[in-house]
Motif scaffolding. Structure first.
Motif, PDB file in Angstrom:
ATOM      1  N   MET A 173       0.634  -1.311  -0.155  1.00  0.00           N
ATOM      2  CA  MET A 173      -0.393   0.140   0.042  1.00  0.00           C
ATOM      3  C   MET A 173       0.728   1.233   0.065  1.00  0.00           C
ATOM      4  SD  MET A 173      -2.501   1.478   2.447  1.00  0.00           S
ATOM      5  CE  MET A 173      -3.787  -0.057   2.025  1.00  0.00           C
ATOM      6  N   ILE A 174       0.457   2.327  -0.847  1.00  0.00           N
ATOM      7  CA  ILE A 174       1.360   3.540  -0.473  1.00  0.00           C
ATOM      8  C   ILE A 174       1.445   4.363   0.586  1.00  0.00           C
ATOM      9  CG2 ILE A 174       1.638   5.474  -2.272  1.00  0.00           C
ATOM     10  CD1 ILE A 174       0.613   4.152  -4.629  1.00  0.00           C
ATOM     11  N   PRO A 175       2.155   4.905   1.213  1.00  0.00           N
ATOM     12  CA  PRO A 175       1.758   5.817   2.248  1.00  0.00           C
ATOM     13  C   PRO A 175       0.873   6.594   1.664  1.00  0.00           C
ATOM     14  CG  PRO A 175       4.039   4.712   1.300  1.00  0.00           C
ATOM     15  CD  PRO A 175       3.502   4.571   0.870  1.00  0.00           C
ATOM     16  N   THR A 176       0.644   7.242   2.960  1.00  0.00           N
ATOM     17  CA  THR A 176      -0.279   8.432   1.899  1.00  0.00           C
ATOM     18  C   THR A 176       0.912   9.652   2.491  1.00  0.00           C
ATOM     19  OG1 THR A 176      -0.539   9.073   4.749  1.00  0.00           O
ATOM     20  CG2 THR A 176      -2.517   7.546   4.149  1.00  0.00           C
ATOM     21  N   LEU A 177       0.171  10.492   1.654  1.00  0.00           N
ATOM     22  CA  LEU A 177       1.230  11.877   1.873  1.00  0.00           C
ATOM     23  C   LEU A 177       1.264  12.440   2.881  1.00  0.00           C
ATOM     24  CD1 LEU A 177       1.623  14.079  -0.233  1.00  0.00           C
ATOM     25  CD2 LEU A 177       0.021  15.549  -0.532  1.00  0.00           C
ATOM     26  N   THR A 178       0.328  12.349   3.655  1.00  0.00           N
ATOM     27  CA  THR A 178       0.392  12.987   4.999  1.00  0.00           C
ATOM     28  C   THR A 178       1.682  12.257   5.988  1.00  0.00           C
ATOM     29  OG1 THR A 178      -1.281  14.108   5.557  1.00  0.00           O
ATOM     30  CG2 THR A 178       0.046  13.425   7.362  1.00  0.00           C
ATOM     31  N   GLN A 179       1.471  10.910   5.470  1.00  0.00           N
ATOM     32  CA  GLN A 179       2.953   9.923   5.933  1.00  0.00           C
ATOM     33  C   GLN A 179       4.544  10.028   5.205  1.00  0.00           C
ATOM     34  OE1 GLN A 179       0.928   6.441   5.065  1.00  0.00           O
ATOM     35  NE2 GLN A 179       0.061   5.908   7.745  1.00  0.00           N
ATOM     36  N   GLN A 180       3.979  10.001   4.064  1.00  0.00           N
ATOM     37  CA  GLN A 180       5.174  10.485   3.361  1.00  0.00           C
ATOM     38  C   GLN A 180       5.758  12.123   4.279  1.00  0.00           C
ATOM     39  OE1 GLN A 180       4.894   9.578  -1.222  1.00  0.00           O
ATOM     40  NE2 GLN A 180       3.432   9.096  -0.223  1.00  0.00           N
ATOM     41  N   ILE A 181       5.034  12.885   4.636  1.00  0.00           N
ATOM     42  CA  ILE A 181       5.779  13.821   4.684  1.00  0.00           C
ATOM     43  C   ILE A 181       6.656  14.068   5.929  1.00  0.00           C
ATOM     44  CG2 ILE A 181       5.435  16.435   5.611  1.00  0.00           C
ATOM     45  CD1 ILE A 181       3.347  16.689   3.099  1.00  0.00           C
ATOM     46  N   ALA A 182       6.059  13.504   7.334  1.00  0.00           N
ATOM     47  CA  ALA A 182       6.204  12.389   8.294  1.00  0.00           C
ATOM     48  C   ALA A 182       7.674  12.181   8.583  1.00  0.00           C
ATOM     49  CB  ALA A 182       5.562  12.049   9.274  1.00  0.00           C
ATOM     50  N   GLU A 183       7.730  11.537   7.001  1.00  0.00           N
ATOM     51  CA  GLU A 183       9.757  10.136   6.922  1.00  0.00           C
ATOM     52  C   GLU A 183       9.876  11.417   6.243  1.00  0.00           C
ATOM     53  OE1 GLU A 183      11.062   7.009   4.610  1.00  0.00           O
ATOM     54  OE2 GLU A 183       8.754   7.352   4.372  1.00  0.00           O
ATOM     55  N   LEU A 184       9.383  12.402   5.557  1.00  0.00           N
ATOM     56  CA  LEU A 184      10.676  14.001   5.419  1.00  0.00           C
ATOM     57  C   LEU A 184      11.329  14.539   5.529  1.00  0.00           C
ATOM     58  CD1 LEU A 184      12.050  15.382   2.634  1.00  0.00           C
ATOM     59  CD2 LEU A 184       9.623  16.071   2.246  1.00  0.00           C
ATOM     60  N   ASN A 185      10.250  14.683   7.077  1.00  0.00           N
ATOM     61  CA  ASN A 185      10.765  15.948   8.251  1.00  0.00           C
ATOM     62  C   ASN A 185      11.337  15.313   8.886  1.00  0.00           C
ATOM     63  OD1 ASN A 185       9.226  18.066   7.232  1.00  0.00           O
ATOM     64  ND2 ASN A 185       7.129  17.440   8.196  1.00  0.00           N
ATOM     65  N   GLU A 186      11.660  13.230   8.694  1.00  0.00           N
ATOM     66  CA  GLU A 186      12.526  12.939   9.564  1.00  0.00           C
ATOM     67  C   GLU A 186      13.402  13.114   9.416  1.00  0.00           C
ATOM     68  OE1 GLU A 186      10.612   9.506  11.174  1.00  0.00           O
ATOM     69  OE2 GLU A 186       8.538   9.594  11.952  1.00  0.00           O
ATOM     70  N   ASN A 187      13.252  12.562   8.065  1.00  0.00           N
ATOM     71  CA  ASN A 187      14.957  12.410   7.151  1.00  0.00           C
ATOM     72  C   ASN A 187      15.818  13.974   7.321  1.00  0.00           C
ATOM     73  OD1 ASN A 187      14.665   9.800   6.924  1.00  0.00           O
ATOM     74  ND2 ASN A 187      13.289  10.211   4.465  1.00  0.00           N
ATOM     75  N   LEU A 188      15.255  15.054   7.688  1.00  0.00           N
ATOM     76  CA  LEU A 188      15.803  16.481   6.701  1.00  0.00           C
ATOM     77  C   LEU A 188      16.351  16.501   8.639  1.00  0.00           C
ATOM     78  CD1 LEU A 188      13.214  18.507   4.676  1.00  0.00           C
ATOM     79  CD2 LEU A 188      15.468  17.710   4.089  1.00  0.00           C
ATOM     80  N   ALA A 189      15.881  16.289   9.275  1.00  0.00           N
ATOM     81  CA  ALA A 189      16.331  16.707  11.012  1.00  0.00           C
ATOM     82  C   ALA A 189      17.463  16.155  11.367  1.00  0.00           C
ATOM     83  CB  ALA A 189      15.036  16.186  11.801  1.00  0.00           C
TER      84      ALA A 189
END
Length: 205
Positions: free
Chosen positions: A1-17
């Motif tokens: 299942m493709i992650p929701t946009l909200t989930q993808q953004i949360a993952e991106l924020n974690e990586n950027l941090a």
């Protein structure tokens, strides 16, 4: 299942941090807070307003006119900052994932940014996007609907350090961008739904 946009953004924020220095992230946060003070969300084109009948270049340097698009059905217009913006890329891929269901509803998606057609073409090919990417030169349309802003002087050097040279991407000396926004138009070209947020980390699912 493709992650929701909200989930993808949360993952991106974690990586950027983990990857971006804390002082840079702090500056980005300050930039967002300063943008909020401009209240662009309140100044943007309102629900029930007719959307300007734009004529913009696509990735093939052909003119795309809004009046032609709405004849086919509802139109979703997404304003994005540029191909250099990871949040914008996530949102565009989210629209691509919904293309089949939107097509069944005879709904057309177009994405608009101030960057030159060559960069839009590269972005379209990289992410295999089936919808039009249009160039709003000098943010003229974004200004017309109230979502354009000047990047703050203190944040420009940080962008440049990260390899984001807006004059090169946009073909202008101005460091100007649209805040991310999504509009749904009916076949009369009237805004029936909108999502406008100065915080580019927030996107509409």
């Amino acid at each position: 299942m493709i992650p929701t946009l909200t989930q993808q953004i949360a993952e991106l924020n974690e990586n950027l941090a983990q990857q971006v220095p804390t002082e840079v992230l702090t500056r980005f946060g300050q930039s967002i807070e300063d943008l909020k003070k401009l209240q662009l969300e309140q100044r943007a084109i309102a629900l029930g307003d007719p959307f300007p009948n734009f004529k913009l270049l696509n990735t093939e340097n052909q003119i795309v006119e809004l009046s032609e698009l709405v004849r086919k059905g509802p139109v979703i217009i997404s304003f994005f900052r540029g191909s250099w913006c990871p949040y914008c890329n996530l949102e565009l891929r989210s629209f691509q994932n919904k293309q089949s269901s939107l097509a069944q509803q005879k709904t057309t998606v177009v994405a608009i940014s101030p960057q030159l057609p060559a960069y839009n073409l590269e972005l379209k090919q990289t992410h295999q996007l089936d919808f039009e990417l249009l160039t709003d030169r000098d943010n003229l349309l974004a200004k017309q609907i109230g979502i354009a802003f000047q990047l703050q002087d203190y944040i420009i050097p940080i962008y440049e350090t990260l390899g984001i040279d807006l004059p090169t991407f946009n073909g202008t000396a101005q460091h100007e961008l649209p805040i991310p926004a999504v509009f749904l138009l009916n076949q009369e070209g009237i805004v029936t739904y909108k999502f406008v947020d100065s915080n580019y980390m927030k996107r509409d699912e």
